[in-house]
Enzyme design. Structure first.
Site, PDB file in Angstrom:
ATOM      1  N   ARG A  72     -27.255 -22.452  21.048  1.00  0.00           N
ATOM      2  CA  ARG A  72     -28.698 -22.287  20.821  1.00  0.00           C
ATOM      3  C   ARG A  72     -29.302 -21.286  21.794  1.00  0.00           C
ATOM      4  O   ARG A  72     -30.290 -20.625  21.508  1.00  0.00           O
ATOM      5  CB  ARG A  72     -29.431 -23.628  21.000  1.00  0.00           C
ATOM      6  CG  ARG A  72     -29.135 -24.661  19.927  1.00  0.00           C
ATOM      7  CD  ARG A  72     -30.138 -25.800  20.017  1.00  0.00           C
ATOM      8  NE  ARG A  72     -29.727 -26.993  19.299  1.00  0.00           N
ATOM      9  CZ  ARG A  72     -29.923 -27.197  18.011  1.00  0.00           C
ATOM     10  NH1 ARG A  72     -30.494 -26.282  17.271  1.00  0.00           N
ATOM     11  NH2 ARG A  72     -29.522 -28.323  17.449  1.00  0.00           N
ATOM     12  N   ASP A  99     -36.271 -22.393  11.422  1.00  0.00           N
ATOM     13  CA  ASP A  99     -35.328 -21.383  11.860  1.00  0.00           C
ATOM     14  C   ASP A  99     -34.691 -20.653  10.676  1.00  0.00           C
ATOM     15  O   ASP A  99     -34.632 -19.440  10.641  1.00  0.00           O
ATOM     16  CB  ASP A  99     -34.237 -22.004  12.758  1.00  0.00           C
ATOM     17  CG  ASP A  99     -33.585 -23.244  12.154  1.00  0.00           C
ATOM     18  OD1 ASP A  99     -33.954 -23.665  11.028  1.00  0.00           O
ATOM     19  OD2 ASP A  99     -32.687 -23.815  12.813  1.00  0.00           O
ATOM     20  N   PHE A 152     -22.419 -18.144   8.553  1.00  0.00           N
ATOM     21  CA  PHE A 152     -22.939 -19.155   9.467  1.00  0.00           C
ATOM     22  C   PHE A 152     -23.379 -18.479  10.755  1.00  0.00           C
ATOM     23  O   PHE A 152     -22.598 -17.802  11.413  1.00  0.00           O
ATOM     24  CB  PHE A 152     -21.904 -20.237   9.750  1.00  0.00           C
ATOM     25  CG  PHE A 152     -22.541 -21.444  10.389  1.00  0.00           C
ATOM     26  CD1 PHE A 152     -23.203 -22.395   9.618  1.00  0.00           C
ATOM     27  CD2 PHE A 152     -22.532 -21.602  11.766  1.00  0.00           C
ATOM     28  CE1 PHE A 152     -23.838 -23.483  10.197  1.00  0.00           C
ATOM     29  CE2 PHE A 152     -23.162 -22.687  12.361  1.00  0.00           C
ATOM     30  CZ  PHE A 152     -23.808 -23.632  11.574  1.00  0.00           C
TER      31      PHE A 152
HETATM   32  P1  IMP Z   1     -31.192 -26.313   4.182  1.00  0.00           P
HETATM   33  O1  IMP Z   1     -31.800 -27.688   4.002  1.00  0.00           O
HETATM   34  O2  IMP Z   1     -29.858 -26.210   3.503  1.00  0.00           O
HETATM   35  O3  IMP Z   1     -32.124 -25.194   3.791  1.00  0.00           O
HETATM   36  O4  IMP Z   1     -30.798 -26.167   5.701  1.00  0.00           O
HETATM   37  C1  IMP Z   1     -31.716 -26.023   6.650  1.00  0.00           C
HETATM   38  C2  IMP Z   1     -31.147 -26.379   7.999  1.00  0.00           C
HETATM   39  O5  IMP Z   1     -29.715 -26.291   8.055  1.00  0.00           O
HETATM   40  C3  IMP Z   1     -31.653 -25.405   9.006  1.00  0.00           C
HETATM   41  O6  IMP Z   1     -32.885 -25.803   9.549  1.00  0.00           O
HETATM   42  C4  IMP Z   1     -30.547 -25.397  10.040  1.00  0.00           C
HETATM   43  O7  IMP Z   1     -30.737 -26.430  10.968  1.00  0.00           O
HETATM   44  C5  IMP Z   1     -29.290 -25.678   9.253  1.00  0.00           C
HETATM   45  N1  IMP Z   1     -28.559 -24.422   8.932  1.00  0.00           N
HETATM   46  C6  IMP Z   1     -28.466 -23.798   7.747  1.00  0.00           C
HETATM   47  N2  IMP Z   1     -27.712 -22.680   7.840  1.00  0.00           N
HETATM   48  C7  IMP Z   1     -27.359 -22.593   9.138  1.00  0.00           C
HETATM   49  C8  IMP Z   1     -26.594 -21.615   9.878  1.00  0.00           C
HETATM   50  O8  IMP Z   1     -26.097 -20.598   9.380  1.00  0.00           O
HETATM   51  N3  IMP Z   1     -26.455 -21.875  11.204  1.00  0.00           N
HETATM   52  C9  IMP Z   1     -26.985 -22.954  11.838  1.00  0.00           C
HETATM   53  N4  IMP Z   1     -27.709 -23.879  11.174  1.00  0.00           N
HETATM   54  C10 IMP Z   1     -27.890 -23.698   9.842  1.00  0.00           C
HETATM   55 MG    MG Z   2     -32.892 -26.790  11.458  1.00  0.00          MG
END
Ligand code: IMP
Ligand code: MG
Length: 197
Positions: free
Chosen positions: A179, A114, A166
């Site tokens: 969601r 996502d 966010f």
């Molecule tokens: P990362 O490991 O920091 O790249 O984060 C990845 C995961 O964090 C994503 O697959 C999302 O599930 C969650 N995430 C990161 N940013 C957001 C956001 O802005 N909204 C909702 N979920 C987020």
């Molecule tokens: Mg995720």
């Protein structure tokens, strides 16, 4: 048939007090770019069977739309990891909650995520999947928060670069809610007692 009562916008988006959402990317724009991404993927793999790996749960709508746009032979599997706690900030740790059902050895794999934020989740997944010897390993992300990156990873196919806000909707959650919003929206949280102007 009895007529349904019109729903208030607040009720419709499942808003709780202290929270508000504003559309960042509309559903129509999402569909357009998912189509464009599918065309890019099929340009690179014109007649190859593609095995999509969705990262639960945020990628479900993206994967469903991408799979239908891709055409040709497509299969999918799911992986569940958690990196975020309950709030809007990453814990920095990645934990596997569900592994794949079938082997990816010799397959052309597209990891479907996502959002790319710090990149720690994707780095963890790519390391894991590379060891399992796929024929090809590529990454498709719907959203990319470029300025938040910590890990040295990049997606092969990107829907939209987005600012450091966010976001919720189209699969993305805040505490498992929102969601089901069709658009990608910025979530604003109002501190207790504060009034929205
Ligand atoms: P990362 O490991 O920091 O790249 O984060 C990845 C995961 O964090 C994503 O697959 C999302 O599930 C969650 N995430 C990161 N940013 C957001 C956001 O802005 N909204 C909702 N979920 C987020
Ligand atoms: Mg995720």
């Amino acid at each position: 048939m009895p007529k349904e009562k019109p729903r208030s916008p607040k009720r419709k988006s499942g808003l709780r007090s202290g929270e508000s959402v504003r559309i960042l990317i509309s559903h129509a724009e999402i569909r357009k770019n998912v189509k464009r991404m599918a065309a890019e993927i099929r340009r690179d793999f014109p007649s190859e069977p593609l095995h999509l790996i969705g990262v639960l749960k945020g990628s479900i709508f993206f994967l469903a739309d991408l799979a239908r746009e891709l055409g040709g032979e497509v299969s999918f599997d799911f992986m569940a990891v958690s990196s975020y706690g309950k709030g809007t900030d990453s814990t920095g740790e990645v934990k596997m909650n569900k592994d794949l059902d079938v082997s990816i050895e010799g397959r052309s794999v597209i990891v479907v995520e996502d959002i790319l934020d710090t990149g720690l989740t994707l780095k963890y997944l790519l390391r894991l999947f590379e060891e399992r010897k796929p024929k090809h390993l590529r990454v498709a992300v719907l959203l990319d928060k470029v300025e938040r990156r910590i890990a040295d990873v990049r997606a092969d196919y990107t829907g939209f670069p987005i600012p450091n806000e966010f976001v919720v909707g189209y699969g993305l959650d805040f505490d498992e809610r929102y969601r089901n919003l069709p658009d990608v929206c910025v979530l604003d949280l109002w501190p207790r007692g504060a009034k929205k102007s």
